[in-house]
Design a protein around this motif. Structure first.
Motif, PDB file in Angstrom:
ATOM      1  N   ALA A 153      43.262  52.645  46.337  1.00  0.00           N
ATOM      2  CA  ALA A 153      43.316  53.306  47.641  1.00  0.00           C
ATOM      3  C   ALA A 153      44.424  52.667  48.477  1.00  0.00           C
ATOM      4  CB  ALA A 153      41.972  53.200  48.359  1.00  0.00           C
ATOM      5  N   ASP A 154      44.992  53.442  49.388  1.00  0.00           N
ATOM      6  CA  ASP A 154      46.040  52.898  50.261  1.00  0.00           C
ATOM      7  C   ASP A 154      45.475  51.831  51.190  1.00  0.00           C
ATOM      8  OD1 ASP A 154      48.057  54.591  49.220  1.00  0.00           O
ATOM      9  OD2 ASP A 154      47.343  56.233  50.475  1.00  0.00           O
ATOM     10  N   VAL A 155      44.305  52.092  51.754  1.00  0.00           N
ATOM     11  CA  VAL A 155      43.616  51.130  52.619  1.00  0.00           C
ATOM     12  C   VAL A 155      42.304  50.764  51.923  1.00  0.00           C
ATOM     13  CG1 VAL A 155      42.627  50.695  54.894  1.00  0.00           C
ATOM     14  CG2 VAL A 155      44.634  52.183  54.671  1.00  0.00           C
ATOM     15  N   VAL A 156      42.223  49.528  51.461  1.00  0.00           N
ATOM     16  CA  VAL A 156      41.048  49.078  50.708  1.00  0.00           C
ATOM     17  C   VAL A 156      40.070  48.407  51.656  1.00  0.00           C
ATOM     18  CG1 VAL A 156      40.229  47.643  48.813  1.00  0.00           C
ATOM     19  CG2 VAL A 156      42.466  48.761  48.653  1.00  0.00           C
ATOM     20  N   ILE A 157      38.851  48.945  51.725  1.00  0.00           N
ATOM     21  CA  ILE A 157      37.774  48.353  52.517  1.00  0.00           C
ATOM     22  C   ILE A 157      36.649  47.995  51.552  1.00  0.00           C
ATOM     23  CG2 ILE A 157      36.152  48.675  54.421  1.00  0.00           C
ATOM     24  CD1 ILE A 157      38.059  50.671  55.635  1.00  0.00           C
ATOM     25  N   PRO A 158      36.427  46.718  51.265  1.00  0.00           N
ATOM     26  CA  PRO A 158      35.488  46.318  50.214  1.00  0.00           C
ATOM     27  C   PRO A 158      34.033  46.398  50.652  1.00  0.00           C
ATOM     28  CG  PRO A 158      36.479  44.376  51.194  1.00  0.00           C
ATOM     29  CD  PRO A 158      37.138  45.557  51.838  1.00  0.00           C
ATOM     30  N   ASP A 159      33.556  47.627  50.830  1.00  0.00           N
ATOM     31  CA  ASP A 159      32.146  47.823  51.151  1.00  0.00           C
ATOM     32  C   ASP A 159      31.641  48.961  50.281  1.00  0.00           C
ATOM     33  OD1 ASP A 159      29.928  47.198  53.431  1.00  0.00           O
ATOM     34  OD2 ASP A 159      29.900  49.329  52.904  1.00  0.00           O
ATOM     35  N   TYR A 160      30.496  48.739  49.614  1.00  0.00           N
ATOM     36  CA  TYR A 160      30.033  49.705  48.630  1.00  0.00           C
ATOM     37  C   TYR A 160      29.231  50.849  49.225  1.00  0.00           C
ATOM     38  CZ  TYR A 160      31.861  47.127  44.725  1.00  0.00           C
ATOM     39  OH  TYR A 160      32.723  46.521  43.836  1.00  0.00           O
ATOM     40  N   SER A 161      29.223  50.990  50.556  1.00  0.00           N
ATOM     41  CA  SER A 161      28.754  52.247  51.135  1.00  0.00           C
ATOM     42  C   SER A 161      29.888  53.262  51.169  1.00  0.00           C
ATOM     43  CB  SER A 161      28.203  52.020  52.547  1.00  0.00           C
ATOM     44  OG  SER A 161      29.233  51.680  53.448  1.00  0.00           O
ATOM     45  N   LEU A 162      31.123  52.800  50.938  1.00  0.00           N
ATOM     46  CA  LEU A 162      32.269  53.679  50.819  1.00  0.00           C
ATOM     47  C   LEU A 162      32.470  54.072  49.361  1.00  0.00           C
ATOM     48  CD1 LEU A 162      32.872  52.280  53.631  1.00  0.00           C
ATOM     49  CD2 LEU A 162      35.280  52.640  53.094  1.00  0.00           C
ATOM     50  N   SER A 163      32.904  55.296  49.148  1.00  0.00           N
ATOM     51  CA  SER A 163      33.254  55.725  47.804  1.00  0.00           C
ATOM     52  C   SER A 163      34.594  55.107  47.412  1.00  0.00           C
ATOM     53  CB  SER A 163      33.327  57.249  47.732  1.00  0.00           C
ATOM     54  OG  SER A 163      32.075  57.827  48.055  1.00  0.00           O
ATOM     55  N   SER A 164      34.931  55.205  46.135  1.00  0.00           N
ATOM     56  CA  SER A 164      36.188  54.630  45.674  1.00  0.00           C
ATOM     57  C   SER A 164      37.371  55.241  46.418  1.00  0.00           C
ATOM     58  CB  SER A 164      36.334  54.826  44.170  1.00  0.00           C
ATOM     59  OG  SER A 164      36.221  56.206  43.840  1.00  0.00           O
ATOM     60  N   LEU A 165      37.370  56.540  46.583  1.00  0.00           N
ATOM     61  CA  LEU A 165      38.302  57.232  47.474  1.00  0.00           C
ATOM     62  C   LEU A 165      37.437  58.026  48.447  1.00  0.00           C
ATOM     63  CD1 LEU A 165      41.080  58.427  44.996  1.00  0.00           C
ATOM     64  CD2 LEU A 165      41.160  56.490  46.576  1.00  0.00           C
ATOM     65  N   HIS A 166      37.246  57.483  49.651  1.00  0.00           N
ATOM     66  CA  HIS A 166      36.232  57.995  50.567  1.00  0.00           C
ATOM     67  C   HIS A 166      36.784  59.074  51.494  1.00  0.00           C
ATOM     68  CE1 HIS A 166      32.308  57.298  52.661  1.00  0.00           C
ATOM     69  NE2 HIS A 166      32.969  57.891  53.642  1.00  0.00           N
ATOM     70  N   SER A 173      32.759  62.229  49.627  1.00  0.00           N
ATOM     71  CA  SER A 173      32.144  60.909  49.470  1.00  0.00           C
ATOM     72  C   SER A 173      30.630  61.027  49.431  1.00  0.00           C
ATOM     73  CB  SER A 173      32.564  60.002  50.626  1.00  0.00           C
ATOM     74  OG  SER A 173      32.116  60.536  51.860  1.00  0.00           O
ATOM     75  N   LEU A 174      29.988  59.990  48.928  1.00  0.00           N
ATOM     76  CA  LEU A 174      28.524  59.999  48.813  1.00  0.00           C
ATOM     77  C   LEU A 174      27.852  59.901  50.175  1.00  0.00           C
ATOM     78  CD1 LEU A 174      25.935  59.887  47.105  1.00  0.00           C
ATOM     79  CD2 LEU A 174      26.258  57.412  46.937  1.00  0.00           C
ATOM     80  N   ASN A 175      28.336  59.003  51.045  1.00  0.00           N
ATOM     81  CA  ASN A 175      27.669  58.746  52.323  1.00  0.00           C
ATOM     82  C   ASN A 175      28.346  59.419  53.507  1.00  0.00           C
ATOM     83  OD1 ASN A 175      25.561  57.054  51.293  1.00  0.00           O
ATOM     84  ND2 ASN A 175      27.088  55.457  50.999  1.00  0.00           N
ATOM     85  N   GLY A 176      29.415  60.148  53.280  1.00  0.00           N
ATOM     86  CA  GLY A 176      29.973  60.997  54.322  1.00  0.00           C
ATOM     87  C   GLY A 176      30.913  60.295  55.291  1.00  0.00           C
ATOM     88  N   THR A 177      31.624  61.122  56.051  1.00  0.00           N
ATOM     89  CA  THR A 177      32.566  60.686  57.078  1.00  0.00           C
ATOM     90  C   THR A 177      32.192  61.356  58.385  1.00  0.00           C
ATOM     91  OG1 THR A 177      34.311  60.444  55.418  1.00  0.00           O
ATOM     92  CG2 THR A 177      35.005  60.601  57.718  1.00  0.00           C
ATOM     93  N   HIS A 178      32.204  60.584  59.481  1.00  0.00           N
ATOM     94  CA  HIS A 178      31.831  61.118  60.795  1.00  0.00           C
ATOM     95  C   HIS A 178      32.894  60.726  61.816  1.00  0.00           C
ATOM     96  CE1 HIS A 178      28.048  61.041  58.568  1.00  0.00           C
ATOM     97  NE2 HIS A 178      27.569  61.925  59.418  1.00  0.00           N
TER      98      HIS A 178
END
Length: 215
Positions: free
Chosen positions: A134-147, A163-168
């Motif tokens: 990913a261009d911006v890597v945020i190491p949290d597993y509530s994010l999808s690999s490409l969120h 993504s699995l947990n969505g974007t708001h």
């Protein structure tokens, strides 16, 4: 009768105080009449405070290259479900109540610059996720690999990448493959992470506000 020999006593040289100019460790010297002073090492810019301190110390020209759209950590909303931990897997999330989020010290004022990486998959978008590509890597597993993805064109907009947990954005869900225009100060939630969006001018205003608090 067994005869033994007593060990010889070692004669130590007389004690002498160390010279005030003597180098104690690499990058550290003792000033005359003072404590050891370490050499100045450029500090990694990760938090809003780091940028503000650079602004105070070196002026506007020192932070001008960093005045771009950013995400600034504001807290966390929700928690991961109790599932077996597996590497490279996104975990489902249990959200908290509406409007409720937790302030996490390591996330508060953490700055993620929105810029494409050298291995960008598409030069029109900036991808965000926990995967290394990913261009911006945020190491949290509530994010999808490409969120999610941000447009490079201004005004910047965001879309969800299924993504699995969505974007708001401001507690409103972003539908996959549809773009929501962002404005300075908008609250963006990726998975369980709550962040504030700033454009270049808004980021400078935030730095000046933080620098005023530090003075």
């Amino acid at each position: 009768m067994r005869i033994g020999f007593a060990p010889r006593k070692l004669k130590l040289p007389p004690w002498r105080p160390l010279s005030r100019r003597m180098v104690f460790r690499r990058g550290s010297t003792r000033r005359e009449g003072g404590r050891p002073r370490r050499a100045q090492v450029p500090r990694t810019l990760r938090y809003l405070r780091d940028y503000a301190e650079r602004l105070r110390a070196d002026g506007l020209d020192a932070v001008r290259p960093h005045l771009r759209p950013v995400l600034v950590g504001a807290g966390m909303k929700g928690q991961l479900e109790d599932t077996p931990k597996r590497r490279r897997r996104t975990h489902a999330m249990e959200p908290h109540g509406p409007g409720e989020h937790i302030a996490v010290q390591s996330l508060l004022d953490r700055v993620w610059p929105l810029r494409p990486s050298e291995h960008a998959l598409d030069d029109r978008f900036i991808s965000v996720g926990h995967a290394h590509d990913a261009d911006v890597v945020i190491p949290d597993y509530s994010l999808s690999s490409l969120h999610a993805a941000f447009t490079i064109a201004r005004p910047m907009a965001i879309t969800d990448l299924r993504s699995l947990n969505g974007t708001h954005v401001n507690d409103e869900p972003v539908a996959p493959r549809t773009f929501t225009t962002l404005h300075d100060g908008d609250r963006v939630r990726l998975g369980r992470l709550v962040m504030r969006y700033h454009d270049g001018r808004g980021f400078l205003d935030a730095l000046r506000t933080m620098a005023a608090r530090l003075s």
